[in-house]
Design a protein around this motif. Structure first.
Motif, PDB file in Angstrom:
ATOM      1  N   ILE B 178       0.849  -1.194   0.000  1.00  0.00           N
ATOM      2  CA  ILE B 178       0.000   0.000   0.000  1.00  0.00           C
ATOM      3  C   ILE B 178       0.883   1.241   0.000  1.00  0.00           C
ATOM      4  CG2 ILE B 178      -1.616   1.350   1.405  1.00  0.00           C
ATOM      5  CD1 ILE B 178      -2.695  -1.337   2.451  1.00  0.00           C
ATOM      6  N   ASN B 179       0.523   2.194  -0.844  1.00  0.00           N
ATOM      7  CA  ASN B 179       1.240   3.475  -0.810  1.00  0.00           C
ATOM      8  C   ASN B 179       0.613   4.355   0.260  1.00  0.00           C
ATOM      9  OD1 ASN B 179       3.063   2.934  -2.918  1.00  0.00           O
ATOM     10  ND2 ASN B 179       1.439   3.359  -4.405  1.00  0.00           N
ATOM     11  N   TRP B 180       0.975   4.083   1.499  1.00  0.00           N
ATOM     12  CA  TRP B 180       0.290   4.706   2.628  1.00  0.00           C
ATOM     13  C   TRP B 180       0.258   6.218   2.551  1.00  0.00           C
ATOM     14  CZ3 TRP B 180      -2.429   1.869   5.974  1.00  0.00           C
ATOM     15  CH2 TRP B 180      -2.136   0.505   6.066  1.00  0.00           C
ATOM     16  N   LEU B 181       1.406   6.829   2.296  1.00  0.00           N
ATOM     17  CA  LEU B 181       1.475   8.291   2.395  1.00  0.00           C
ATOM     18  C   LEU B 181       1.346   8.979   1.044  1.00  0.00           C
ATOM     19  CD1 LEU B 181       4.365   8.516   4.997  1.00  0.00           C
ATOM     20  CD2 LEU B 181       1.913   8.648   5.411  1.00  0.00           C
ATOM     21  N   THR B 182       1.449   8.217  -0.039  1.00  0.00           N
ATOM     22  CA  THR B 182       1.448   8.863  -1.351  1.00  0.00           C
ATOM     23  C   THR B 182       0.202   8.539  -2.157  1.00  0.00           C
ATOM     24  OG1 THR B 182       2.810   7.015  -2.098  1.00  0.00           O
ATOM     25  CG2 THR B 182       3.940   9.077  -1.606  1.00  0.00           C
ATOM     26  N   SER B 183      -0.709   7.742  -1.605  1.00  0.00           N
ATOM     27  CA  SER B 183      -1.940   7.467  -2.330  1.00  0.00           C
ATOM     28  C   SER B 183      -3.090   8.233  -1.682  1.00  0.00           C
ATOM     29  CB  SER B 183      -2.235   5.963  -2.304  1.00  0.00           C
ATOM     30  OG  SER B 183      -3.623   5.744  -2.164  1.00  0.00           O
ATOM     31  N   PRO B 184      -3.895   8.932  -2.496  1.00  0.00           N
ATOM     32  CA  PRO B 184      -4.997   9.723  -1.923  1.00  0.00           C
ATOM     33  C   PRO B 184      -5.995   8.859  -1.165  1.00  0.00           C
ATOM     34  CG  PRO B 184      -4.686  10.205  -4.250  1.00  0.00           C
ATOM     35  CD  PRO B 184      -3.801   9.058  -3.937  1.00  0.00           C
ATOM     36  N   ASP B 185      -6.065   7.561  -1.497  1.00  0.00           N
ATOM     37  CA  ASP B 185      -7.022   6.700  -0.803  1.00  0.00           C
ATOM     38  C   ASP B 185      -6.556   6.325   0.596  1.00  0.00           C
ATOM     39  OD1 ASP B 185      -8.518   6.705  -3.098  1.00  0.00           O
ATOM     40  OD2 ASP B 185      -7.501   4.939  -3.920  1.00  0.00           O
ATOM     41  N   TRP B 186      -5.275   6.388   0.852  1.00  0.00           N
ATOM     42  CA  TRP B 186      -4.750   5.844   2.107  1.00  0.00           C
ATOM     43  C   TRP B 186      -4.159   6.870   3.045  1.00  0.00           C
ATOM     44  CZ3 TRP B 186      -5.684   1.051   3.793  1.00  0.00           C
ATOM     45  CH2 TRP B 186      -6.159   0.124   2.861  1.00  0.00           C
ATOM     46  N   SER B 187      -3.848   8.083   2.556  1.00  0.00           N
ATOM     47  CA  SER B 187      -3.097   9.022   3.394  1.00  0.00           C
ATOM     48  C   SER B 187      -3.840   9.357   4.686  1.00  0.00           C
ATOM     49  CB  SER B 187      -2.789  10.291   2.605  1.00  0.00           C
ATOM     50  OG  SER B 187      -3.986  10.913   2.201  1.00  0.00           O
TER      51      SER B 187
END
Lengths: 272, 325
Positions: B178-187
């Motif tokens: 998961i792109n935790w900090l760089t994906s708008p869905d996960w930040s």
């Protein structure tokens, strides 16, 4: 049977604590990892090739920042104590008219977001040339601690029996003398508690530092870390080593002064 | 800041007894009271002056900033025109406003829900007086005492897409990265996790002190009646803890609303405003770029104050109702 159940609870407690403190462990682990293995996948769970290069970087780059933080922290403690202890004495023992609204204002003051205070301070400091100065930062940081200090001291001093202060009055002591010779010595534990939190908050402050001291020569450690993150996102061992060093006051205070914190928090409960 | 709950509660409660002292009767007594008033206010004067200069004045400046149209130049020479509520109107119509407000609400409520339930579970668990319980409970305070920038940067690195331990653990479990900090869905979720972690100790401490005030006799009586642990929790602990719970939650609301450091350091409110809240938005407008926009920034800040005050007053009312000494 109860002993066996207690044993399981201790084990569960240890496991839960380990999970909770994992990020802290990870910070220490990364701080000891060599730069060459920083991007290794999967990362090592233990610092097998431990290095202190991160800590050498701290000693090289961050000492001035740590010094400034220490100074700001101590300054904030002094300012907070000088302002809040006499006020609390008045609220608890001298019963001024209008004391109640004042306590209410102090409660409300604690709820104001720091970002808003920062903006106001910025506008004022810009006008009077106090931006990027250590006294400016001390004053701003103290706004977090002063209302808290007054409330803690008031709660504690409310619990001091009136007989004590009355006896002093009969012996001819004025309000100031009573405050200095009777109230302050008894309040030692709450003085430690308030100092602790005032120091810790000033030491940890990032909002006021970044808004009011963004361009200064003398910056606190929170900005030291922040700039580190911005500048070299490769050397996370240095960043995490700085984070470890910046956590030392919190660790020391927890170990050395935990009983004072407990004493201060339960102080208000003694009365009833 | 958050420790104040328990002592602050006392301060309010005990004020009631303090004000009703000695109505002045004879002239001599009255003079005594009056000189006492002078001394009392002399001791208060420094804090009152301090509040006026370092609280009231910055707040006043902030309101003024929001009602005038400041530019960088007029910020220095002070010639900004008065524009009434234009800044507020502009801010509310801004494309960032609704996302920021929604994120603030989600961030606050989800944080509190998890912090409170985990904190309560842990408080009940640690209340069982097993070996090492008090030491472990003290260790739980660590996340709360660490400087926020320390916690935030540690979580940033743990959530790093390529080299973070979280993704590496997911991979080991056979789950997708998961792109935790760089994906708008996960930040927003990433900053929420970090914030929940930081807030658990506070809830644990306050709720634990609440548990200490529940009489042990009740549990004994319940045991005699054959109640099991689950029943004891729902029939005794939970109802009797309600006042402390209300205070914990309301105080948590007020303090979570103004969380700034964590979000700013981990994501700067991004990517694409996906983790922007009112406080990070206000900071970004005022300080986040080369050309600061102080007037809208102050307007956003004042909207945030209003929201915080609403919850703050509900908190104070609840507290007074529960502790009417």
């Amino acid at each position: 049977m109860t002993r066996r159940r207690a044993w399981w609870k201790t084990l569960l407690g240890v496991v839960l604590t380990a999970i909770m403190l994992f990020p802290v462990y990870w910070m220490i682990n990364v701080s000891l990892t060599p730069t060459t293995e920083m991007r290794k996948s999967p990362p090592d769970w233990f610092p097998v090739h431990g290095t202190i290069e991160g800590y050498l970087a701290v000693a090289r780059d961050q000492l001035p920042y740590l010094g400034v933080s220490l100074l700001v922290g101590l300054g904030t403690v002094v300012l907070t104590l000088v302002l809040s202890a006499p006020a609390a004495y008045s609220l608890a023992k001298l019963r001024p008219r209008g004391g109640r609204p004042l306590s209410f204002i102090l409660l409300i003051a604690q709820m104001i977001p720091a970002i808003i205070m920062a903006m106001g301070f910025y506008a004022i400091y810009l006008g009077i040339g106090m931006l990027n100065s250590i006294p400016g930062l001390i004053v701003a940081d103290s706004t977090i601690a002063v209302p808290f200090g007054v409330l803690i001291f008031t709660a504690f001093m409310n619990g001091i029996p009136d007989e004590l202060t009355a006896a002093a009055t009969i012996d001819g002591a004025g309000a100031w003398r009573t405050f200095r010779s009777i109230i302050l010595p008894i309040s030692r534990n709450s003085i430690v508690t308030v100092s602790l939190f005032a120091f810790l908050w000033a030491w940890s402050d990032f909002i006021f530092a970044s808004t009011l001291d963004g361009g200064g020569d003398l910056q606190p450690i929170t900005l030291g870390i922040y700039k580190y993150i911005g500048n070299n996102n490769q050397e996370w061992n240095s960043i995490m080593a700085t984070a470890v060093v910046a956590s030392i006051p919190a660790a020391v205070l927890l170990v050395v002064a935990q009983r004072y914190v407990a004493a201060g928090i339960t102080a208000g409960a003694v009365k009833d | 800041m958050t420790t104040s709950a328990v002592p602050a509660k006392r301060a309010v409660g005990e004020k009631g007894g303090a004000t009703s002292v000695a109505p002045p009767g004879r002239p001599a007594a009255r003079r005594r009271v009056r000189s006492g008033q002078w001394a009392a206010w002399a001791f208060l004067a420094p804090v009152v002056a301090y509040l006026l200069v370092f609280y009231a004045f910055p707040l006043y400046r902030n309101v003024e900033l929001s009602l005038k149209d400041y530019t960088v130049r007029s910020f220095v020479d002070g010639t900004a025109p008065f524009v009434w509520f234009d800044n507020y109107a502009k801010v509310i119509q801004n494309a960032t406003f609704w996302p920021a407000l929604t994120h603030t609400a989600i961030f606050t409520f989800v944080s509190i829900a998890f912090q409170f339930s985990i904190g309560l579970a842990l408080a009940v668990f640690f209340f069982q007086h097993f070996r090492l319980a008090s030491t472990l409970r003290a260790l739980f305070l660590v996340p709360w005492l660490l400087p926020l920038i320390v916690s935030a940067s540690t979580w940033s690195w743990m959530f790093n897409s390529d080299s973070g331990i979280v993704n590496s653990a997911l991979e080991a479990l056979g789950l997708p990265q998961i792109n935790w900090l760089t994906s708008p869905d996960w930040s927003l979720i990433a900053v929420l996790i970090a914030n929940i972690w930081i807030g658990i100790p506070f809830n644990l401490v306050i709720l634990y002190s609440g548990l200490q005030n529940i009489s042990g006799d009740l549990y004994e009586a319940a045991s005699l009646d054959g109640a099991n642990g689950w029943q004891k929790f729902w029939r005794i602990t939970f109802p009797l803890l309600r006042p402390v719970s209300a205070i914990t939650i309301l105080l948590g609301l007020v303090y979570t609303l103004k969380v700034f450091d964590i979000i700013w350091i981990m994501t700067k409110g991004g990517p694409a405003d996906s983790s922007t809240t009112l406080s990070t938005w206000s900071y970004r407008l005022g300080f986040g770029s080369v050309l600061p926009d102080f007037s809208p920034a102050a307007a956003v800040g004042n909207i945030l104050i209003l929201i915080a005050l609403v919850f703050g007053l509900v908190y104070l009312r609840t507290q007074r109702k529960l502790d009417p000494s």
